[in-house]
Every structure is written in C-alpha cells, then in structure tokens.
Scaffold this motif. Structure first.
Motif, PDB file in Angstrom:
ATOM      1  N   VAL A  12       0.729  -1.065   0.058  1.00  0.00           N
ATOM      2  CA  VAL A  12       0.172   0.005  -0.026  1.00  0.00           C
ATOM      3  C   VAL A  12       0.774   1.171   0.041  1.00  0.00           C
ATOM      4  CG1 VAL A  12      -1.918  -0.885   1.286  1.00  0.00           C
ATOM      5  CG2 VAL A  12      -0.070  -0.166   2.485  1.00  0.00           C
ATOM      6  N   CYS A  13       0.380   2.355  -0.389  1.00  0.00           N
ATOM      7  CA  CYS A  13       1.097   3.621  -0.344  1.00  0.00           C
ATOM      8  C   CYS A  13      -0.173   4.656  -0.018  1.00  0.00           C
ATOM      9  CB  CYS A  13       1.909   3.938  -1.794  1.00  0.00           C
ATOM     10  SG  CYS A  13       1.046   4.355  -2.929  1.00  0.00           S
ATOM     11  N   GLY A  14       0.258   5.902   0.371  1.00  0.00           N
ATOM     12  CA  GLY A  14      -0.517   7.008   0.633  1.00  0.00           C
ATOM     13  C   GLY A  14      -0.085   8.314   0.053  1.00  0.00           C
ATOM     14  N   ALA A  15      -0.785   9.042  -0.572  1.00  0.00           N
ATOM     15  CA  ALA A  15      -0.318  10.332  -0.921  1.00  0.00           C
ATOM     16  C   ALA A  15      -0.733  11.410   0.149  1.00  0.00           C
ATOM     17  CB  ALA A  15      -1.284  10.682  -2.185  1.00  0.00           C
ATOM     18  N   LEU A  16       0.049  11.914   0.667  1.00  0.00           N
ATOM     19  CA  LEU A  16      -0.104  13.074   1.631  1.00  0.00           C
ATOM     20  C   LEU A  16      -0.106  14.353   0.871  1.00  0.00           C
ATOM     21  CD1 LEU A  16       2.025  11.642   4.617  1.00  0.00           C
ATOM     22  CD2 LEU A  16      -0.526  11.291   3.934  1.00  0.00           C
ATOM     23  N   ILE A  17      -1.284  15.152   0.754  1.00  0.00           N
ATOM     24  CA  ILE A  17      -1.317  16.504   0.218  1.00  0.00           C
ATOM     25  C   ILE A  17      -1.767  17.552   1.070  1.00  0.00           C
ATOM     26  CG2 ILE A  17      -2.216  17.883  -1.722  1.00  0.00           C
ATOM     27  CD1 ILE A  17      -2.949  14.837  -3.049  1.00  0.00           C
ATOM     28  N   ARG A  18      -1.112  18.503   1.197  1.00  0.00           N
ATOM     29  CA  ARG A  18      -1.420  19.729   2.028  1.00  0.00           C
ATOM     30  C   ARG A  18      -0.792  21.008   1.503  1.00  0.00           C
ATOM     31  NH1 ARG A  18       1.105  19.756   7.795  1.00  0.00           N
ATOM     32  NH2 ARG A  18      -0.464  17.956   8.158  1.00  0.00           N
ATOM     33  N   ASN A  19      -1.934  21.821   1.069  1.00  0.00           N
ATOM     34  CA  ASN A  19      -1.457  23.241   0.699  1.00  0.00           C
ATOM     35  C   ASN A  19      -1.015  23.126  -0.768  1.00  0.00           C
ATOM     36  OD1 ASN A  19      -2.651  24.694   3.037  1.00  0.00           O
ATOM     37  ND2 ASN A  19      -0.381  24.482   3.892  1.00  0.00           N
ATOM     38  N   GLY A  20      -1.472  22.071  -1.503  1.00  0.00           N
ATOM     39  CA  GLY A  20      -1.226  22.030  -2.981  1.00  0.00           C
ATOM     40  C   GLY A  20       0.381  21.153  -2.956  1.00  0.00           C
ATOM     41  N   LYS A  21       1.021  20.790  -1.777  1.00  0.00           N
ATOM     42  CA  LYS A  21       2.148  20.028  -1.971  1.00  0.00           C
ATOM     43  C   LYS A  21       2.131  18.503  -1.745  1.00  0.00           C
ATOM     44  CE  LYS A  21       4.942  24.057  -0.762  1.00  0.00           C
ATOM     45  NZ  LYS A  21       5.968  24.749   0.310  1.00  0.00           N
ATOM     46  N   VAL A  22       2.976  17.897  -2.109  1.00  0.00           N
ATOM     47  CA  VAL A  22       2.968  16.288  -2.048  1.00  0.00           C
ATOM     48  C   VAL A  22       4.175  15.768  -1.536  1.00  0.00           C
ATOM     49  CG1 VAL A  22       2.459  14.082  -3.352  1.00  0.00           C
ATOM     50  CG2 VAL A  22       1.296  16.184  -4.288  1.00  0.00           C
ATOM     51  N   MET A  23       3.605  15.016  -0.319  1.00  0.00           N
ATOM     52  CA  MET A  23       4.804  14.560   0.472  1.00  0.00           C
ATOM     53  C   MET A  23       5.528  13.325  -0.272  1.00  0.00           C
ATOM     54  SD  MET A  23       5.092  12.820   4.128  1.00  0.00           S
ATOM     55  CE  MET A  23       6.557  11.809   4.632  1.00  0.00           C
ATOM     56  N   ILE A  24       6.748  13.206  -0.608  1.00  0.00           N
ATOM     57  CA  ILE A  24       7.470  12.036  -1.295  1.00  0.00           C
ATOM     58  C   ILE A  24       8.575  11.876  -0.477  1.00  0.00           C
ATOM     59  CG2 ILE A  24       8.248  13.535  -3.072  1.00  0.00           C
ATOM     60  CD1 ILE A  24       7.664  11.059  -4.994  1.00  0.00           C
ATOM     61  N   ALA A  25       9.241  10.756  -0.569  1.00  0.00           N
ATOM     62  CA  ALA A  25      10.547  10.630   0.215  1.00  0.00           C
ATOM     63  C   ALA A  25      11.537  10.131  -0.553  1.00  0.00           C
ATOM     64  CB  ALA A  25      10.353   9.695   1.457  1.00  0.00           C
ATOM     65  N   ARG A  26      12.622  10.340  -0.425  1.00  0.00           N
ATOM     66  CA  ARG A  26      13.954   9.915  -1.141  1.00  0.00           C
ATOM     67  C   ARG A  26      14.620   8.823  -0.541  1.00  0.00           C
ATOM     68  NH1 ARG A  26      18.610  13.241  -4.454  1.00  0.00           N
ATOM     69  NH2 ARG A  26      18.992  11.636  -5.701  1.00  0.00           N
ATOM     70  N   ARG A  27      14.622   7.557  -1.058  1.00  0.00           N
ATOM     71  CA  ARG A  27      15.227   6.395  -0.517  1.00  0.00           C
ATOM     72  C   ARG A  27      16.828   6.645  -0.511  1.00  0.00           C
ATOM     73  NH1 ARG A  27      12.484   1.650   0.349  1.00  0.00           N
ATOM     74  NH2 ARG A  27      14.478   0.974   0.451  1.00  0.00           N
ATOM     75  N   VAL A  28      17.374   5.752   0.286  1.00  0.00           N
ATOM     76  CA  VAL A  28      18.883   6.060   0.547  1.00  0.00           C
ATOM     77  C   VAL A  28      19.558   5.631  -0.583  1.00  0.00           C
ATOM     78  CG1 VAL A  28      21.003   5.146   2.016  1.00  0.00           C
ATOM     79  CG2 VAL A  28      18.819   5.876   3.152  1.00  0.00           C
ATOM     80  N   SER A  29      20.519   6.503  -1.094  1.00  0.00           N
ATOM     81  CA  SER A  29      20.896   6.251  -2.547  1.00  0.00           C
ATOM     82  C   SER A  29      21.866   4.867  -2.484  1.00  0.00           C
ATOM     83  CB  SER A  29      21.857   7.358  -2.782  1.00  0.00           C
ATOM     84  OG  SER A  29      23.091   7.404  -1.849  1.00  0.00           O
ATOM     85  N   ASP A  30      22.462   4.344  -1.055  1.00  0.00           N
ATOM     86  CA  ASP A  30      23.171   2.956  -1.381  1.00  0.00           C
ATOM     87  C   ASP A  30      22.089   1.697  -1.368  1.00  0.00           C
ATOM     88  OD1 ASP A  30      22.529   3.567   1.365  1.00  0.00           O
ATOM     89  OD2 ASP A  30      24.068   2.458   2.054  1.00  0.00           O
TER      90      ASP A  30
END
Length: 54
Positions: A12-30
C-alpha cells in the motif's frame, strides 16, 4: 519447458497532500539508487491496507 513460480506481495502507499504540496520521500542512495517513493509498505498476513499504512 521450465516452470516459473511468481510470488505476489500486497503493498500500500499513501499520498499526503497539504496546501497543494505532495509528500514524497527519497530513498537512501546506497539501498535503492536514490529513487523517490510515496510512504507505504508491505501488507503483512492478517493486516488490512489501512493498518499497513500506519
């Protein structure tokens, strides 16, 4: 002919939207090459989708 077994995994995944901005995470590059993803995870046996998001 060789038989191939495919394992399916419910996620599952969730889309968190507040004030027109979407939360998204960047995974650790390694670990995953620095890819971006929405918050979420695997659904364990006996767990519902909303429970997995928590």
């Amino acid at each position: 002919m060789k038989e191939t077994l495919v394992k399916t995994v419910d996620v599952v995944c969730g889309a968190l939207i507040r004030n027109g901005k979407v939360m998204i995470a960047r995974r650790v590059s390694d670990v995953s090459g620095g890819w971006y993803e929405f918050p979420g995870g695997k659904v364990e046996p006996g767990e519902t989708g909303p429970e997995a998001l928590k």
